[in-house]
Design a protein around this motif. Structure first.
Motif, short mmCIF file in Angstrom:
data_model
loop_
_atom_site.label_atom_id
_atom_site.label_comp_id
_atom_site.label_asym_id
_atom_site.label_seq_id
_atom_site.Cartn_x
_atom_site.Cartn_y
_atom_site.Cartn_z
N LYS A 161 7.08 2.96 10.03
CA LYS A 161 7.13 3.94 11.12
C LYS A 161 6.85 5.32 10.54
CE LYS A 161 10.06 6.25 10.13
NZ LYS A 161 10.33 7.04 8.91
N PRO A 162 6.40 6.28 11.30
CA PRO A 162 5.81 6.13 12.62
C PRO A 162 4.45 5.44 12.48
CG PRO A 162 5.45 8.36 11.79
CD PRO A 162 6.30 7.67 10.79
N VAL A 163 4.06 4.71 13.51
CA VAL A 163 2.87 3.87 13.35
C VAL A 163 1.62 4.72 13.10
CG1 VAL A 163 2.42 3.66 15.84
CG2 VAL A 163 1.75 1.83 14.30
N ILE A 167 -1.78 8.40 7.41
CA ILE A 167 -2.67 7.41 6.80
C ILE A 167 -2.44 6.02 7.42
CG2 ILE A 167 -3.30 6.32 4.59
CD1 ILE A 167 -3.89 9.22 4.46
N HIS A 168 -1.23 5.80 7.94
CA HIS A 168 -0.83 4.45 8.39
C HIS A 168 -1.87 3.77 9.29
CE1 HIS A 168 3.77 5.50 8.16
NE2 HIS A 168 3.18 5.51 6.98
N GLY A 169 -2.25 4.47 10.37
CA GLY A 169 -3.05 3.85 11.42
C GLY A 169 -4.39 3.36 10.90
N ARG A 179 9.31 4.39 -0.50
CA ARG A 179 9.43 3.26 0.43
C ARG A 179 8.66 2.03 -0.04
NH1 ARG A 179 13.41 1.64 3.36
NH2 ARG A 179 12.79 0.38 5.13
N GLY A 180 7.49 2.25 -0.63
CA GLY A 180 6.73 1.11 -1.15
C GLY A 180 7.55 0.33 -2.18
N ASN A 181 8.29 1.08 -3.01
CA ASN A 181 9.13 0.41 -4.01
C ASN A 181 10.32 -0.30 -3.35
OD1 ASN A 181 8.54 0.71 -7.14
ND2 ASN A 181 7.64 2.46 -6.08
N ILE A 240 0.86 -1.19 0.00
CA ILE A 240 0.00 0.00 0.00
C ILE A 240 0.90 1.24 0.00
CG2 ILE A 240 -1.83 1.22 1.24
CD1 ILE A 240 -2.68 -1.46 2.46
N GLY A 241 0.87 1.95 -1.11
CA GLY A 241 1.76 3.12 -1.27
C GLY A 241 2.87 2.77 -2.24
N ALA A 242 2.87 3.43 -3.41
CA ALA A 242 3.84 3.08 -4.45
C ALA A 242 4.88 4.19 -4.62
CB ALA A 242 3.11 2.83 -5.77
N1 LIG Z 1 11.79 2.49 7.45
C1 LIG Z 1 12.45 3.37 6.72
O1 LIG Z 1 13.67 3.42 6.69
C2 LIG Z 1 11.67 4.33 5.88
C3 LIG Z 1 12.31 4.99 4.81
C4 LIG Z 1 11.53 5.86 4.04
C5 LIG Z 1 10.21 6.08 4.35
N2 LIG Z 1 9.63 5.43 5.39
C6 LIG Z 1 8.21 5.65 5.72
O2 LIG Z 1 7.44 5.20 4.63
C7 LIG Z 1 6.30 6.04 4.45
C8 LIG Z 1 6.26 6.51 3.01
O3 LIG Z 1 7.40 7.31 2.74
P1 LIG Z 1 7.89 7.57 1.24
O4 LIG Z 1 9.22 8.20 1.34
O5 LIG Z 1 7.76 6.32 0.44
O6 LIG Z 1 6.81 8.65 0.73
P2 LIG Z 1 6.34 8.86 -0.77
O7 LIG Z 1 5.66 10.16 -0.83
O8 LIG Z 1 7.47 8.59 -1.70
O9 LIG Z 1 5.26 7.69 -0.98
C9 LIG Z 1 4.00 7.69 -0.37
C10 LIG Z 1 2.99 7.21 -1.40
O10 LIG Z 1 1.74 7.03 -0.77
C11 LIG Z 1 0.72 7.45 -1.68
N3 LIG Z 1 -0.50 7.72 -0.91
C12 LIG Z 1 -0.88 8.83 -0.24
N4 LIG Z 1 -2.04 8.66 0.38
C13 LIG Z 1 -2.44 7.38 0.08
C14 LIG Z 1 -3.58 6.60 0.44
N5 LIG Z 1 -4.56 7.08 1.21
N6 LIG Z 1 -3.64 5.32 -0.04
C15 LIG Z 1 -2.68 4.82 -0.84
N7 LIG Z 1 -1.58 5.53 -1.22
C16 LIG Z 1 -1.46 6.78 -0.73
C17 LIG Z 1 1.32 8.66 -2.36
O11 LIG Z 1 0.68 8.95 -3.59
C18 LIG Z 1 2.78 8.23 -2.53
O12 LIG Z 1 3.02 7.61 -3.78
C19 LIG Z 1 6.45 7.18 5.46
O13 LIG Z 1 5.59 7.00 6.55
C20 LIG Z 1 7.88 7.11 5.91
O14 LIG Z 1 8.05 7.49 7.27
C21 LIG Z 1 10.34 4.56 6.15
#
Ligand SMILES: NC(=O)c1ccc[n+]([C@@H]2O[C@H](COP(=O)([O-])OP(=O)(O)OC[C@H]3O[C@@H](n4cnc5c(N)ncnc54)[C@H](O)[C@@H]3O)[C@@H](O)[C@H]2O)c1
Length: 428
Positions: free
Chosen positions: A141-143, A122-124, A56-58, A51-53
């Protein structure tokens, strides 16, 4: 590529959704009743949905593809994103089903496990929906977001009551150094814990390099669901910067406190065997970057009812590491007790006795460093075996997030913030 368009229900698929479930021979139990997972054979591949592309999703998909190719225990099956170009690009890249909403992905019975990599606020909600749909959950994280204490509490209670498998994406918890130190603390090596210091120093993450604006002309509509992005945050007109660079804004993020500190506070609270915090204070602010809303510098002190303090320091204005790093940008924790201190030095765990203690200095090898693949494997194994006690579980995430929320509110309101364990609420 497989794509499912919520507006047209046109699926551009290599294998259709129905073929998918038929091939897996699944018995779907629990989607209507919730809180129970699909029955699967011992050696059956578990279906993964992301969920989320975004960024981080990638990363999740890359790591999980590695596991899929290596031991065939899982199969990447779907991705969803509220921004169609990212969803389609990712679905194409991994040759998986694409959805425009997490609800559609959760309704897909071929999905057993989901990872959540959407913006913080959105996570929770997505984790709760996934739990109720009977999926195993790996949530970044964050949860939750700093204004969502009640949601965090609800999620913690529902995860505990449902016996759902939940892992918070603090991958530093895969580093055995912290597990080994935690075991030493529990065995009494440092005596009564009294103090821990740690920190996180990282530059970047929100500018053009960290959060590029994919399309400055993007507009809400069939290809961009602005309402779903906003979630429970204040309703606002579409803003391309808020959508692509959400980390800069308080409605969706919180700067170092909530973005970076979970990485280090989670292992530290695990090592200290901490319960819920009792008091938090914080200092900091926007000391360098005027163009963002959230602080770039954050320092917090949290006391616990077991009579110890945890101090976490950080700035995004300078990333110099005073000590050698474990994890990308963390300041190595020092865990102090009445009888001695534990830390990591030269890639060894070092125990130094306190003055007057009759204990000896000791040095220990570390079994393994931080490892994302190992972390995902642990999550998958837990789900397969019905083991709810993941190494970064919701109980720990709840305690960590409560401390972070209290600290964030402390800075925002210029107050000492307390936690009332009887009403289980934050007192401002
Ligand atoms: N564990 C780690 O080391 C690490 C590293 C990077 C990011 N993160 C976490 O991952 C999360 C995402 O970060 P990111 O850098 O990938 O951000 P990002 O903006 O690159 O990706 C977030 C994606 O979520 C999509 N999105 C927004 N609302 C949505 C919804 N309701 N339903 C589905 N998709 C939705 C956006 O269009 C976007 O493509 C953050 O919470 C961040 O804290 C963790």
């Amino acid at each position: 590529m497989k794509q499912n368009d919520s507006s047209s229900s046109q699926a551009l698929t290599r294998r259709t959704f129905l073929q998918h479930t038929a091939a897996a021979g699944t018995v779907v139990a629990g989607l209507s009743t919730g809180l129970s997972k699909r029955a699967f054979a011992a050696n059956e591949r578990l279906g993964i949905g992301v969920i989320g592309a975004g960024n981080r999703g990638n990363s999740h998909l890359n790591a999980l593809k590695h596991i899929q190719d290596e031991d065939k225990s899982i199969e990447l099956r779907a991705v969803c994103d509220v921004y169609r170009p990212r969803m389609m690009k990712t679905a194409e890249r991994f040759d998986i089903q694409g959805y425009m909403s997490h609800e559609e992905l959760l309704a897909d019975p071929s999905i057993d496990l989901v990872t959540i990599a959407t913006p913080d606020h959105i996570h929770g909600y997505q984790a709760l929906d996934a739990l109720r749909a009977g999926k195993g959950i790996y949530c970044e994280k964050p949860v939750t977001h700093w204004r969502q204490f009640e949601l965090t509490k609800t999620l913690a209670k529902e995860v505990a009551a449902s016996k759902g498998v939940f892992m918070c994406g603090t991958q530093g918890m895969s580093d055995t150094a912290w597990r080994q130190i935690g075991a030493f603390v529990r065995e009494g090596m440092i005596g009564q814990p009294i103090h821990a210091e740690c920190g996180y120093f990282r530059v970047g993450d929100w500018g053009e390099a960290g959060m590029p604006i994919d399309d400055p002309e993007a507009q809400p509509g069939a290809d961009l669901n602005w309402e779903a992005f906003l979630g429970d945050s204040p309703k606002r007109d579409f803003d391309v910067s808020r959508f692509f660079r959400w980390r800069m804004y308080e409605d969706y993020a919180g700067g170092p406190c909530t973005d970076l500190f979970p990485h280090i506070l989670t292992p530290v609270m695990h090592m200290m065997n901490a319960g819920m915090p009792s008091v938090a204070v914080a200092t900091g602010g926007k000391f360098r970057y005027e163009e963002r809303e959230v602080p770039d510098t954050f320092n917090m002190l949290v006391d616990f009812p077991e009579n110890f303090t945890v101090a976490v320091l950080g700035t995004q204005g300078n990333d110099f590491q005073a000590t050698e790093s474990r994890g990308s940008a963390s300041r190595i924790p020092v865990i102090r007790g009445w009888d001695g201190a534990l830390t990591v030095s030269d890639d060894k765990i070092v125990f130094t006795p306190a003055h007057g203690s009759n204990k000896e200095k000791q040095i220990f090898d570390i079994d393994r460093g931080e490892n994302m693949l190992h972390f995902f494997r642990e999550f998958i194994d837990c789900y397969r075996n019905g083991n709810t006690d993941t190494i970064s579980n919701m109980d720990l995430a709840y305690k960590v997030q409560t401390a972070l929320i209290m600290a964030y509110l402390s800075l925002k309101e210029s107050k000492v913030v307390r936690f009332d364990p009887v009403s289980e609420s934050i007192i401002l």
